[in-house]
Design an enzyme around this catalytic site. Structure first.
Site, PDB file in Angstrom:
ATOM      1  N   HIS A 189       0.926  -1.104   0.141  1.00  0.00           N
ATOM      2  CA  HIS A 189      -0.160  -0.068   0.020  1.00  0.00           C
ATOM      3  C   HIS A 189       1.142   1.308  -0.006  1.00  0.00           C
ATOM      4  CE1 HIS A 189      -3.014  -2.897   1.355  1.00  0.00           C
ATOM      5  NE2 HIS A 189      -4.081  -2.180   0.644  1.00  0.00           N
ATOM      6  N   HIS A 193       1.453   1.255  -5.763  1.00  0.00           N
ATOM      7  CA  HIS A 193      -0.241   0.776  -5.768  1.00  0.00           C
ATOM      8  C   HIS A 193      -1.165   1.641  -6.221  1.00  0.00           C
ATOM      9  CE1 HIS A 193      -3.849  -1.158  -4.963  1.00  0.00           C
ATOM     10  NE2 HIS A 193      -4.079  -0.234  -3.870  1.00  0.00           N
ATOM     11  N   HIS A 229      -7.039   6.966  -2.943  1.00  0.00           N
ATOM     12  CA  HIS A 229      -7.926   5.871  -2.406  1.00  0.00           C
ATOM     13  C   HIS A 229      -7.091   5.238  -1.266  1.00  0.00           C
ATOM     14  CE1 HIS A 229      -5.328   2.634  -4.570  1.00  0.00           C
ATOM     15  NE2 HIS A 229      -6.071   1.800  -3.984  1.00  0.00           N
ATOM     16  N   ASP A 230      -5.935   5.193  -1.107  1.00  0.00           N
ATOM     17  CA  ASP A 230      -5.372   4.526  -0.182  1.00  0.00           C
ATOM     18  C   ASP A 230      -4.125   5.323   0.646  1.00  0.00           C
ATOM     19  OD1 ASP A 230      -6.282   1.932   0.114  1.00  0.00           O
ATOM     20  OD2 ASP A 230      -4.976   1.265  -1.306  1.00  0.00           O
ATOM     21  N   ASP A 358      -8.639  -1.595  -8.143  1.00  0.00           N
ATOM     22  CA  ASP A 358      -8.062  -1.894  -6.893  1.00  0.00           C
ATOM     23  C   ASP A 358      -7.335  -3.341  -6.894  1.00  0.00           C
ATOM     24  OD1 ASP A 358      -7.152  -1.315  -4.586  1.00  0.00           O
ATOM     25  OD2 ASP A 358      -9.180  -1.474  -3.211  1.00  0.00           O
TER      26      ASP A 358
END
Length: 419
Positions: A189, A193, A229-230, A358
């Site tokens: 993560h 990514h 998103h992360d 994802d």
């Protein structure tokens, strides 16, 4: 379609010709890139100042010829180097890619090109061929700022700056600060990514059915959501944070802890400084619509609601489209359009788009699939180790580094969630 109109410009800095340099030259030729070769740091700097190359590959195997790190710093001191990717070829490597070089007699020979970042964060990401429409025909390289580099290319391709009425400098600052808030210490993560998910999202957005369903504001929201998103992911799962009683778990009441944090932090980072506020110049109602879409997509990556999202998508979109096809009405554009553009269905399309992006690693070329599987497994191994050390419930007992079979764990993941 290409992410840029001009050919990618590549500068190779090799003191001497050898199999490695020939492999890179051949790869550039095959990909249609413009390639220059410099033998000395002075020649490299002169060439770069003249042509502003997109990618620079420096031979770092033989320090007696020149100081590769000093050359990298010299290049980075030039203002036009912000969007340039610098790669080092070293003896001790983090990634090995297979290329095919040609001997002088015309015979083809397989070569292993070994690469690692010179500075900053690094990771593998499919960017070199610059094609959103291509899923697998990419060269894989380790680059120092994958999200910033790829983000500038993709956002430019989709006209994000024009839509948001923001200068490219603001977008660059935004991508850089978002990337800075990803943890380079995470094996999975991290910003690589995020770049990978951004690439997959852009790929899906070029599909005809998706283009039929979404408006420009949806496309912009999808790209922003993919990039953030992360952000600030700690390398641990929601269950771990809840079991450990972390501050984030308490703040978000043990519900979609990480996803809520990613979305909230992304907007906090964006709006607290005008230098990186990409939303500064858009109209208030448009901002609210865009913000809601980004939040909804980021929250959709929370896996406890995976099957709920999938079932809604199948029942609301897949089955009605299949019924039209069975009845011979699949050529009825109005009927198809009414299904795809219904407001509630557009939301489902965006959710499924980022969810597919994802968890798309198993669908990548095999060498990338294996790389990503190893990275996520290492993160899960580290979590299991920490759970045992702290006396916490072991959330994923299969991910014990002493007993886990990574291939079997990936097969289970594919069977359960991907297929």
């Amino acid at each position: 379609m290409k992410l840029y109109e001009d050919q990618l410009q590549v500068l190779l800095v090799f003191a001497k010709d050898d199999a490695q340099s020939h492999s890179f030259c051949w790869a550039c030729e095959r990909a249609g890139f413009r390639c220059n070769v410099a033998r000395t740091p002075e020649a490299a700097l002169e060439s770069f100042q003249e042509k502003n190359h997109d990618l620079i590959i420096i031979d770092h195997r033989h320090s007696r010829y020149f100081d590769a790190e000093a050359l990298c710093r010299s290049i980075r001191s030039i203002s036009c180097s912000h969007n340039t990717v610098i790669v080092a070829v070293v003896k001790r490597f983090e990634w090995q890619g297979v290329y095919y070089a040609k001997k002088k007699n015309g015979d083809s020979v397989q070569q292993n090109v070994k690469m690692t970042p010179v500075i900053g964060q690094g990771g593998c990401v499919c960017v070199c061929d610059g094609q959103v429409s291509s899923w697998s025909s990419s060269l894989t390289v380790f680059i120092s700022r994958p999200l910033t580099y790829l983000g500038l290319k993709i956002f430019s391709r989709f006209g994000v700056c024009e839509f948001l009425s923001c200068p490219e400098a603001t977008l660059r600052s935004w991508l850089q600060i978002i990337e800075t808030n990803y943890h380079s210490s995470n094996s999975y993560h991290n910003s690589t990514h995020a770049a990978d998910v951004l690439h997959a999202t852009a790929y899906f957005l070029r599909k005809e059915r998706v283009k039929q369903s979404l408006d420009p504001i949806d496309e912009v929201a999808a790209l922003i959501a993919a990039a953030v998103h992360d952000v600030d992911h700690p390398g641990r799962t929601n269950s771990f944070l809840c079991n450990a009683g972390s501050e984030l778990a308490i703040l978000y009441n043990d519900t979609a802890v990480l996803e809520s944090h990613h979305a909230a932090l992304a907007f906090q980072i964006t709006t607290r400084d005008d230098k990186c506020n990409i939303f500064k110049n858009i109209e208030r109602n448009e901002y609210r619509t865009l913000r809601q879409a980004v939040i909804d997509m980021v929250l959709a990556t929370e896996m406890t609601k995976h099957f709920e999202h999938v079932n809604k998508f199948v029942n609301s979109i897949n089955k009605p489209l299949a019924t039209l096809e069975e009845n011979g009405d699949n050529g009825d554009e109005d009927s198809v359009k009414s299904i795809l553009t219904a407001p509630e269905n557009r939301i489902l399309v965006k959710r499924m788009l980022i969810k597919c992006a994802d968890i798309s690693n198993p669908c990548r070329p095999l060498e990338l699939c294996i790389e990503w599987a190893g990275r996520i497994s290492e993160e899960y191994f580290a979590q299991t180790d920490e759970e045992k050390q702290q006396g916490l419930p072991v959330v994923m007992p299969v991910f014990d580094r002493n007993t886990c079979s990574i291939p079997k764990s990936q097969i289970s993941f594919i069977d359960l969630l991907v297929t």
